[in-house]
Scaffold this motif. Sequence first.
Motif, short mmCIF file in Angstrom:
data_model
loop_
_atom_site.label_atom_id
_atom_site.label_comp_id
_atom_site.label_asym_id
_atom_site.label_seq_id
_atom_site.Cartn_x
_atom_site.Cartn_y
_atom_site.Cartn_z
N ILE B 34 0.85 -1.19 0.00
CA ILE B 34 0.00 0.00 0.00
C ILE B 34 0.89 1.25 0.00
CG2 ILE B 34 -1.91 -1.13 1.19
CD1 ILE B 34 -1.05 0.14 3.74
N GLY B 35 0.40 2.32 -0.61
CA GLY B 35 1.13 3.58 -0.62
C GLY B 35 0.56 4.50 0.46
N ALA B 36 1.45 5.08 1.27
CA ALA B 36 1.02 6.08 2.25
C ALA B 36 1.37 7.45 1.69
CB ALA B 36 1.73 5.85 3.58
N LEU B 37 0.41 8.03 0.97
CA LEU B 37 0.68 9.26 0.21
C LEU B 37 0.06 10.44 0.95
CD1 LEU B 37 1.87 10.51 -2.31
CD2 LEU B 37 -0.21 9.93 -3.54
N ASN B 38 0.87 11.16 1.69
CA ASN B 38 0.35 12.16 2.63
C ASN B 38 1.02 13.53 2.46
OD1 ASN B 38 0.98 9.36 4.44
ND2 ASN B 38 -1.12 9.96 4.08
N PRO B 39 0.36 14.58 2.94
CA PRO B 39 0.92 15.94 2.79
C PRO B 39 1.99 16.23 3.85
CG PRO B 39 -1.16 16.07 3.93
CD PRO B 39 -0.96 14.61 3.58
N VAL B 40 3.14 15.63 3.72
CA VAL B 40 4.18 15.82 4.74
C VAL B 40 4.70 17.25 4.72
CG1 VAL B 40 6.41 14.97 5.58
CG2 VAL B 40 4.78 13.38 4.58
N THR B 41 4.76 17.85 3.51
CA THR B 41 5.15 19.26 3.42
C THR B 41 4.02 20.03 2.73
OG1 THR B 41 6.25 18.87 1.32
CG2 THR B 41 7.61 18.71 3.29
N GLY B 42 4.14 21.36 2.72
CA GLY B 42 3.10 22.19 2.11
C GLY B 42 2.00 22.50 3.11
N ALA B 43 0.85 22.97 2.58
CA ALA B 43 -0.22 23.46 3.45
C ALA B 43 -0.73 22.38 4.40
CB ALA B 43 -1.38 24.00 2.61
N GLY B 44 -0.60 21.09 4.02
CA GLY B 44 -1.11 20.02 4.88
C GLY B 44 -0.10 19.54 5.91
N SER B 45 1.07 20.19 5.95
CA SER B 45 2.15 19.67 6.80
C SER B 45 1.81 19.58 8.29
CB SER B 45 3.42 20.49 6.60
OG SER B 45 3.20 21.83 6.95
N PRO B 46 0.89 20.41 8.83
CA PRO B 46 0.57 20.20 10.25
C PRO B 46 -0.03 18.81 10.50
CG PRO B 46 -0.27 22.33 9.52
CD PRO B 46 0.23 21.61 8.30
N TYR B 47 -0.62 18.18 9.47
CA TYR B 47 -1.29 16.91 9.66
C TYR B 47 -0.53 15.74 9.05
CZ TYR B 47 -4.90 20.47 10.12
OH TYR B 47 -5.60 21.59 10.48
N GLY B 48 0.22 16.03 7.95
CA GLY B 48 0.71 14.96 7.09
C GLY B 48 1.61 13.95 7.75
N SER B 49 2.59 14.40 8.56
CA SER B 49 3.50 13.38 9.07
C SER B 49 2.79 12.52 10.10
CB SER B 49 4.78 14.02 9.61
OG SER B 49 4.49 14.81 10.71
N GLY B 50 1.86 13.07 10.86
CA GLY B 50 1.06 12.26 11.79
C GLY B 50 0.22 11.24 11.04
N MET B 51 -0.36 11.67 9.89
CA MET B 51 -1.18 10.75 9.09
C MET B 51 -0.33 9.57 8.63
SD MET B 51 -3.04 13.69 6.79
CE MET B 51 -4.08 12.67 5.75
N GLN B 52 0.89 9.89 8.18
CA GLN B 52 1.75 8.85 7.65
C GLN B 52 2.20 7.89 8.76
OE1 GLN B 52 5.47 10.02 5.36
NE2 GLN B 52 4.06 9.28 3.80
N LYS B 53 2.56 8.47 9.91
CA LYS B 53 3.01 7.62 11.02
C LYS B 53 1.90 6.67 11.46
CE LYS B 53 6.52 10.71 12.90
NZ LYS B 53 6.69 11.92 13.69
N MET B 54 0.66 7.15 11.42
CA MET B 54 -0.43 6.28 11.85
C MET B 54 -0.71 5.18 10.83
SD MET B 54 -0.99 7.05 14.84
CE MET B 54 -2.26 5.83 15.10
#
Lengths: 288, 406
Positions: B34-54
């Motif tokens: 599966i691909g974990a394709l998340n907004p790690v940088t940019g406008a979504g960065s407040p959420y992205g790395s947490g999304m990916q870690k989960m």
Amino acid sequence: MAFWIELVIAGLVSGLVIGLSALSITLVFGIARFPNAATGDTMTLGAYGALIGHRITGSLIAGGILGAAAGALVGVLGYLLIFRQLARRSNVALLVASIGLGFMLRAAMGVAFGHSQSVFQLPLVRPWRLGEVPIQPNDLWLALAAGSALMVVFGVLYLTPIGRRMRAVADDAALARVSGISPDRVMIALWVLAGAVAAVAGMIAGIKTVVSPEMGWDLLLPAFSAAIFGGIGSPVGAVVAGLILGVAQEVATPFVGFTYKIALAFVVMLFVLLVRPRGLFGKLEGAR
Amino acid sequence: MTIDRRTMLQAAGSALALTLTPATGKAQGAPFRIGALNPVTGAGSPYGSGMQKMILAAVDEVNAAGGAGGQKLEAFPDDTQTTPQAAVLAAKKLIEVNKVKAILGTWSSGVSLAVVPLTNDANVLLMNTSGAPALSVPPANAKGLSYRFQATNDRFGRAFAEIAVKEGYQRAATMAFNNASGIGNTTGFKKAWEAKGKKVVEEVVYEPNQSSYRAELQKVLAAKPDVIVMGSFLPDTTIILREWFQTGAKTKWIIPGWAANPQLIAALGLEATEGLISVDSVSNENAPSFKRYDALHQKVTGQPGASNVYAAMTYDMVITLALAMEAAKSADVAAINAKIREVGNPAGEEVFSFADGKAALAAGKKINYQGASSVLDFDQFGDVTPDFGVFFITKGKLERRYVVKI
């Protein structure tokens, strides 16, 4: 009436940012003879420099000076490390190199400052009222800052020996060289000016909006159009064209709405260029 | 026979690959990718790395429970940079190079709308957290392979209308960022508001990356609204609210939670943000699944789970996908897709974790996974209906006053 005056004021303030960045582009184009696509990212760097200066010292003026210094430094470094090496190449090569420099600056700022927004922490103030028209004290300060930056640039260009040499190189580079003008010193003076002016534009944009690594890139297109509209290579033209584009956008909104105001500014530009291909203040260049 | 360097390398490479391949039991084929394709940088960065870690943490949870449908999961993390261009490149790489069968956790409608044609073409599942109504219907969801774990912008708009009524507002105006998400919010609001017999006094759609929004504000404020409903993002909201406060007007605001967040308060200060209403979907906070998620989130990010509603969504994506694989007893995307509603919707025994769901399925029962992010009942479009938390900004803090159900 007050409605229209408000729109014009909003347009003038936006126009100052466009005009200053166009001034930086037109200076480089006039003297180094290529369109500098790194101007937008130099603006961003100026905004971050000013932001850091403001946070450390608490003074916007000190911040502005630090931002302008950062812009000037990047201008000079870009010249010494990149553009001087490519000076004999076509201006397409220089344009591509400047796009590359812009990418590098943007990526470096993304790593250094992160991609989330930063803001200048300035007190929010209620407007003064001049009759019906609200006047923002902050706008006046920004206009003052832009005005002083313009005065410095035009002072250097028209009142100092180095400015005279810069204008000589702009008029005819070969003739300037045979008259004994050292291109290196002129170029360094040019890049200091162009970098600092872009940085001040970036700082003003950053104070009015939010600072992020992409902000300058987003402002590059209107800046280029103002430089062309004003007559490429003409400093006065760039500033006047920036103001016209800014005001045209805002005043058009009651007629065309907000989505198409950007397009309308370009329609104005196209119309002027059709009637007057060299731009507002451009000189006719003969074939060399 | 001559052996050239290329043949030699190939031979050596395959020999190496053979020695590296772990001895696999019959039940364990190649992992399901599966691909974990998340907004790690940019406008979504407040959420992205947490999304990916989960996502990664949920994959570990599934694998620790013995995998799903006879397979282990393997996640490939990537970054959308919150821009459609970067997201498309990353999705192409995930599909073509990493051979993933599902892409999880795209954030922002522009990104999801750009990625969904690729996943559709490759017959890959897409699970997103975006709001644009266009993601529900063809062409975006023509194959029914796309699932949305966040409320649609339309549902956000309906929640805004409920709140505006509850707060007693009469003259509402709207301002929308010119994209599918922004306009989705305000048109959803307008429909629900007008259905209640009220009128929208002014509507403005504005462009991104402007150095000032004063003319836009001037037009909205001229209609003398008592509340302005936004379909907006953080940077433009920052600029608009700063200019609004400096005009001295006293309007109220209803703003989506991804724009009216702690960063907005940090940018504008206490006085300008006092009394703003911020609306976001809330997680399924009383469910045991949320407690599991919360503990895991604490462990991998050090933050409480409630601080990132999107991380709860991405956690649920992995669990839902794994339960569907378990129910399908197959790694075939079409077979898994056919089971997603079956494991997520009623009727069936309510389960709150992958392990419980797996056990219930093994016992031959039907299950209904109750997620950490919402109860996760997918409608015909693959959309869910979470509840909405209504937060009032008071002295610089987001204070939840009540929850709205639509």
